[in-house]
Design an enzyme around this catalytic site. Structure first.
Site, PDB file in Angstrom:
ATOM      1  N   ASP A  45      16.577  39.523   1.420  1.00 33.27           N
ATOM      2  CA  ASP A  45      15.052  38.982   2.198  1.00 33.27           C
ATOM      3  C   ASP A  45      14.516  38.212   1.223  1.00 33.27           C
ATOM      4  OD1 ASP A  45      14.369  41.136   1.678  1.00 33.27           O
ATOM      5  OD2 ASP A  45      12.688  41.024   3.053  1.00 33.27           O
ATOM      6  N   GLU A  51      12.289  44.106   2.360  1.00 32.73           N
ATOM      7  CA  GLU A  51      11.509  44.196   2.159  1.00 32.73           C
ATOM      8  C   GLU A  51       9.771  43.060   1.759  1.00 32.73           C
ATOM      9  OE1 GLU A  51       9.140  43.897  -2.788  1.00 32.73           O
ATOM     10  OE2 GLU A  51       9.758  42.787  -1.223  1.00 32.73           O
TER      11      GLU A  51
END
Ligand code: BES
Ligand code: ZN
Length: 462
Positions: free
Chosen positions: A87, A152
């Site tokens: 991400d 994250e």
């Protein structure tokens, strides 16, 4: 090994093309509109790992999926868990990018794209090195597991649960993460400490609607004034956080660390210049590196209230809010700091004002053993790949799951950053030097060999 090195050297362009395909997927985890892009980014890397010869599973975390891959045919050899994240942060402000954030573009031997360094580009070095070993030698000198998650950048809210529910699956001797930076160009580093984080959002509310500030001003408390007073007193003019108890658990910097850090070739004027400020700031008794790596902070990350349009509007706003985060150091307890912050706000509310304080994530700081066999192996691999011994540093950013790996799996994480501090992570024009990308890939390929050698044939650390 020769064949692995030749593969990496001769097929650099192929590696860059594969990375470009991943970078082109706008996997912005914080934005629900990108849900399908997160799935696409997970599938993209899953496919590459599968084609390389690993056993791959897409794990349902309850949030964005995590990619798990495994190659475990190295008997009596250590097991490494590579963690990374697919991400990325939002690309905003988009109009400040010189090339579109999701159209990876190479300029001056650097690849520009959101996620170039944080973390697709860095994570991909390990994927590529494993690919190279399996394509040439047909095996790896160690057992390798990959855990590549998609949350994250929003604090890894589902990862702790995933790790706790899969202890056997993730069992390993070391975790390896490339999501930090080198100390400077040409000065590779191993990071042995990260700061933690408490992220809070404070909402103050006063009268039930915005009011005419002439008609009611002076007779009712203004939530924006109250919030400004609270936030203004939270940190003093030299960076000392005023929340009672904030420093109680702070572990002092060890003398050897102060000495090591003072020997690093830190360019203070260069940092001022890069930041566009005429002076740096912070706690007077600490050096700039100590303040960034070893001291806790409290910063306003966002501030909202009242009229934001053109011109003037005389109101007492009904609401005011702020996003505030503290970077933590060992041994501060995120829960305790969040509670102390809540109490600090509540004790300073003016009559008629109410507060709601929401947590957006808590993560403790981490410190690794600098003398472990894994550290020795990493040092050798990096020295071979970069042509220079790495320096030992701490860093100020946070990777929430690293503390979970220590607590739940009982293992240290080798934080091997290939990026640079001026790679513009979280900012416009994020980039990753292709030299760093290739050297990082080489270091990864060598690391598997060095780890296997250190452990010897019995699988026990020498
Ligand atoms: N890669 C960074 C962390 C990082 C950056 C560590 C630079 C050391 C040096 C990571 O992706 C990140 O940005 N983490 C967030 C975590 C937060 C959302 C819980 C951070 O540090 O703000
Ligand atoms: Zn990040």
């Amino acid at each position: 090994m020769e064949r692995v090195l030749r593969f990496l050297e001769e097929r650099r362009e192929e590696a860059v093309e594969l990375l470009k395909g991943w970078l082109a997927i706008p996997s912005v985890s914080t934005d629900p509109a990108h849900k399908s892009d997160l799935d696409a980014a997970a599938n993209y890397i899953a496919r590459i790992l599968e084609d390389a010869g690993l056993k791959v599973e897409i794990l349902d975390t309850g949030g964005h999926p995590a990619v798990y891959a495994e190659w475990s045919q190295a008997e009596a050899a250590p097991t490494v868990l590579v963690y990374g994240h697919y991400d990325v942060q939002p690309p905003d402000p988009v109009d400040e990018w010189l090339s579109p954030p999701f159209e990876p573009t190479i300029r001056e031997n650097k690849i520009y794209a959101r996620g170039a360094t944080d973390d697709k580009g860095q994570c991909f070095t390990h994927v590529r090195s494993v690919q190279a070993w399996l394509a040439t030698v047909g095996r790896l000198p160690v057992n390798v597991k990959f855990l590549i998650e998609g949350e994250e950048e929003i604090g890894s809210p589902h990862l702790e649960g995933l790790v706790r529910n899969n202890v056997e699956r993730f069992k390993c001797d070391y975790v390896v993460v490339s999501d930090t930076a080198q100390f400077a160009p040409g000065v590779p580093a191993i990071t042995y400490g990260l700061r933690g984080l408490v992220y809070a959002e404070i909402f103050l509310s006063g009268p039930k609607t915005d009011l005419h500030s002439g008609v009611f001003g002076g007779a009712v408390a203004n939530p924006a004034n109250n919030l400004a007073a609270i936030l203004g007193a939270m940190v003093d003019s030299q960076g000392r956080v005023q929340i009672p108890g904030f420093y109680d658990q702070v572990r002092p910097i060890e003398p050897w660390e102060r000495e090591e850090f003072s020997r690093l070739p830190f360019d203070e004027a260069g940092m001022r210049n890069y930041l566009g400020v005429d002076a740096l700031w912070g706690e007077p008794d600490y050096s700039v590196l100590e303040r960034r790596w070893c001291r806790p902070t409290c910063d306003i990350n966002g501030l909202t209230s009242g009229y934001q349009g053109v011109g003037a509007k005389t109101i007492i706003p009904a609401r005011a809010s702020a996003k505030v985060s503290c970077r933590l150091v060992p041994d501060q307890d995120p829960q305790a700091i969040f509670a102390a912050m809540q109490q600090y706000v509540r004790e300073r509310l003016w009559p008629g004002i109410k507060a709601e304080i929401v947590s957006h994530g808590l993560a403790p700081a981490v410190l690794m053993d600098v003398k472990s066999p894994g550290m020795r192996a990493a040092r050798k691999a990096i020295a071979r790949a970069f042509g220079r011994e790495p320096v030992l540093i701490r860093e100020g950013g946070s990777i929430p799951v690293v503390a979970t790996f220590k607590e739940v799996l009982g293992v240290d994480t080798l934080l091997l950053g290939w990026g640079q501090n001026d790679d513009n992570l979280h900012a416009p024009n994020e980039k990753f030097s292709l030299d760093d990308f290739h050297r990082g890939t080489l270091a990864s390929a060598l690391l598997w060999e060095e780890l296997a050698a250190l452990y010897g044939a019995t699988g026990a650390a020498k």
